[in-house]
Design a protein around this motif. Structure first.
Motif, PDB file in Angstrom:
ATOM      1  N   CYS A   1     -12.891  40.503 -97.965  1.00 10.14           N
ATOM      2  CA  CYS A   1     -13.027  39.410 -96.701  1.00 10.14           C
ATOM      3  C   CYS A   1     -11.729  39.193 -96.207  1.00 10.14           C
ATOM      4  CB  CYS A   1     -13.759  38.150 -97.656  1.00 10.14           C
ATOM      5  SG  CYS A   1     -15.254  38.118 -98.128  1.00 10.14           S
ATOM      6  N   PHE A   2     -10.740  39.307 -97.109  1.00 11.72           N
ATOM      7  CA  PHE A   2      -9.541  39.442 -96.695  1.00 11.72           C
ATOM      8  C   PHE A   2      -8.946  40.417 -95.831  1.00 11.72           C
ATOM      9  CE2 PHE A   2      -4.672  40.252 -96.777  1.00 11.72           C
ATOM     10  CZ  PHE A   2      -4.274  39.115 -96.630  1.00 11.72           C
ATOM     11  N   SER A   3      -9.753  41.387 -96.061  1.00 13.18           N
ATOM     12  CA  SER A   3      -9.173  42.694 -95.187  1.00 13.18           C
ATOM     13  C   SER A   3     -10.063  42.533 -93.776  1.00 13.18           C
ATOM     14  CB  SER A   3      -9.872  44.047 -95.881  1.00 13.18           C
ATOM     15  OG  SER A   3      -9.756  45.284 -94.990  1.00 13.18           O
ATOM     16  N   ASN A   4     -11.320  41.904 -93.726  1.00 17.42           N
ATOM     17  CA  ASN A   4     -11.913  41.536 -92.481  1.00 17.42           C
ATOM     18  C   ASN A   4     -11.187  40.695 -91.510  1.00 17.42           C
ATOM     19  OD1 ASN A   4     -14.117  43.189 -93.564  1.00 17.42           O
ATOM     20  ND2 ASN A   4     -15.308  41.281 -94.205  1.00 17.42           N
ATOM     21  N   ILE A   5     -10.501  39.729 -92.129  1.00  8.08           N
ATOM     22  CA  ILE A   5      -9.808  38.981 -91.123  1.00  8.08           C
ATOM     23  C   ILE A   5      -8.427  39.589 -90.830  1.00  8.08           C
ATOM     24  CG2 ILE A   5      -8.583  36.702 -91.126  1.00  8.08           C
ATOM     25  CD1 ILE A   5     -10.373  35.711 -93.166  1.00  8.08           C
ATOM     26  N   VAL A   6      -7.640  40.447 -91.526  1.00  3.27           N
ATOM     27  CA  VAL A   6      -6.488  40.939 -91.104  1.00  3.27           C
ATOM     28  C   VAL A   6      -6.994  41.854 -90.117  1.00  3.27           C
ATOM     29  CG1 VAL A   6      -4.700  42.345 -92.041  1.00  3.27           C
ATOM     30  CG2 VAL A   6      -5.489  40.403 -93.634  1.00  3.27           C
ATOM     31  N   THR A   7      -7.908  42.654 -90.411  1.00  6.28           N
ATOM     32  CA  THR A   7      -8.286  43.829 -89.436  1.00  6.28           C
ATOM     33  C   THR A   7      -8.467  43.185 -87.821  1.00  6.28           C
ATOM     34  OG1 THR A   7      -9.500  45.161 -91.067  1.00  6.28           O
ATOM     35  CG2 THR A   7     -10.105  45.420 -88.711  1.00  6.28           C
ATOM     36  N   ARG A   8      -9.366  42.017 -88.020  1.00  4.07           N
ATOM     37  CA  ARG A   8      -9.620  41.409 -86.554  1.00  4.07           C
ATOM     38  C   ARG A   8      -8.123  40.616 -86.048  1.00  4.07           C
ATOM     39  NH1 ARG A   8     -13.786  42.493 -89.361  1.00  4.07           N
ATOM     40  NH2 ARG A   8     -15.823  42.962 -88.245  1.00  4.07           N
TER      41      ARG A   8
ATOM     42  N   TRP B   1     -13.388  33.843 -93.986  1.00  9.62           N
ATOM     43  CA  TRP B   1     -13.988  34.829 -93.541  1.00  9.62           C
ATOM     44  C   TRP B   1     -15.597  34.468 -92.951  1.00  9.62           C
ATOM     45  CZ3 TRP B   1     -14.396  38.583 -90.314  1.00  9.62           C
ATOM     46  CH2 TRP B   1     -15.354  39.435 -89.898  1.00  9.62           C
ATOM     47  N   SER B   2     -16.158  33.630 -93.510  1.00  6.67           N
ATOM     48  CA  SER B   2     -17.377  32.930 -93.055  1.00  6.67           C
ATOM     49  C   SER B   2     -17.023  32.112 -92.091  1.00  6.67           C
ATOM     50  CB  SER B   2     -18.074  32.115 -94.414  1.00  6.67           C
ATOM     51  OG  SER B   2     -19.087  31.636 -93.753  1.00  6.67           O
TER      52      SER B   2
END
Length: 250
Positions: A174-181, A241-242
């Motif tokens: 979830c952390f990675s999803n946010i940082v990626t975007r 992330w949600s």
């Protein structure tokens, strides 16, 4: 003389019939306004019949005066009917205008209410962000003291390796999803339209100084600050992330 009287009486009856026709027409107009057309017409025919008998008995010399009076009376009836119709139309127009004004007033009130609620919501969110950031700044080091070798630059793989050591395993994706975007894992990412900076796009980037003064060049500092921000504001990176998925910001 008898023949002359006969002609005179016929002429008078013709005038009376014409008068009856006019009165009947006026009566119909008045009847429509009152909701009783048939009654008004019947009354006018009865009146016309009475007038016919009366005019037939009037001397020839006075018939012109009677005719003038009859025409004047008809004009009065027509004028009264016109006044009544105008009054009804004016009342209807007033009702329509009042309804339109009430609708416009309600719409304006609804718009003002919606604008006020929107402003209050924005203000509330801004205050919540300030409170969260304040807490994050005070407790940013609670994420753990993990030390890394200082380097002049870091690859994306190295930055992700740091994050895996700092972020709990169950929250890393979830952390990675946010940082990626937010930054595509670029720890030097600078937002062109704001002061947001780094992996998690802290706005302004200087907020991350609460962890360490090297926030511009050290990915670990940025990761620690970002993880603590997500924990304080949303409860965890996955909850953050949600929220991001629904709003495209966090």
């Amino acid at each position: 003389m008898l023949e002359g009287n006969r002609v005179s009486r016929i002429s008078v009856r013709g005038f009376a019939v014409a008068s009856a026709t006019a009165v009947t027409t006026v009566g119909a107009v008045v009847g429509v306004a009152s909701g009783d057309v048939q009654s008004s017409s019947d009354n006018n025919f009865e009146a016309a019949a009475a007038d016919t008998t009366l005019l037939a008995d009037i001397p020839v010399g006075q018939q012109a005066q009677v005719a003038s009076a009859a025409v004047a009376q008809q004009a009065d009836v027509q004028a009264a009917a016109a006044d009544e119709a105008a009054k009804t139309q004016a009342e209807q127009s007033a009702r329509l205008k009042a309804a339109a004004d009430a609708k416009a007033k309600k719409e304006k009130a609804d718009e003002a209410k919606a604008a006020k609620e929107k402003a209050e919501k924005a203000e509330k969110e801004a205050k919540e962000r300030e409170q969260v950031e304040e807490v994050a700044n005070r407790s940013s080091r609670d994420t753990g003291e993990v030390s890394f070798e200082q380097k002049s630059s870091y690859t994306v793989a190295e930055v992700k390796a740091m994050a895996r050591q700092i972020v709990p395993a169950g929250q890393f994706q979830c952390f990675s999803n946010i940082v990626t975007r937010e930054s595509t894992w670029n720890y030097q990412a600078q937002n062109p339209t704001s002061a947001a900076y780094g992996l998690v796009q802290s706005n302004p980037g200087s907020k991350m100084a609460s962890v360490a003064p090297d926030w511009r060049t050290n990915p670990a500092t940025q990761i620690k600050w970002g993880l603590n921000y997500m924990n304080v504001r949303y409860g965890s990176p996955c909850e953050a992330w949600s929220f991001w998925q629904n709003n495209h910001y966090y």
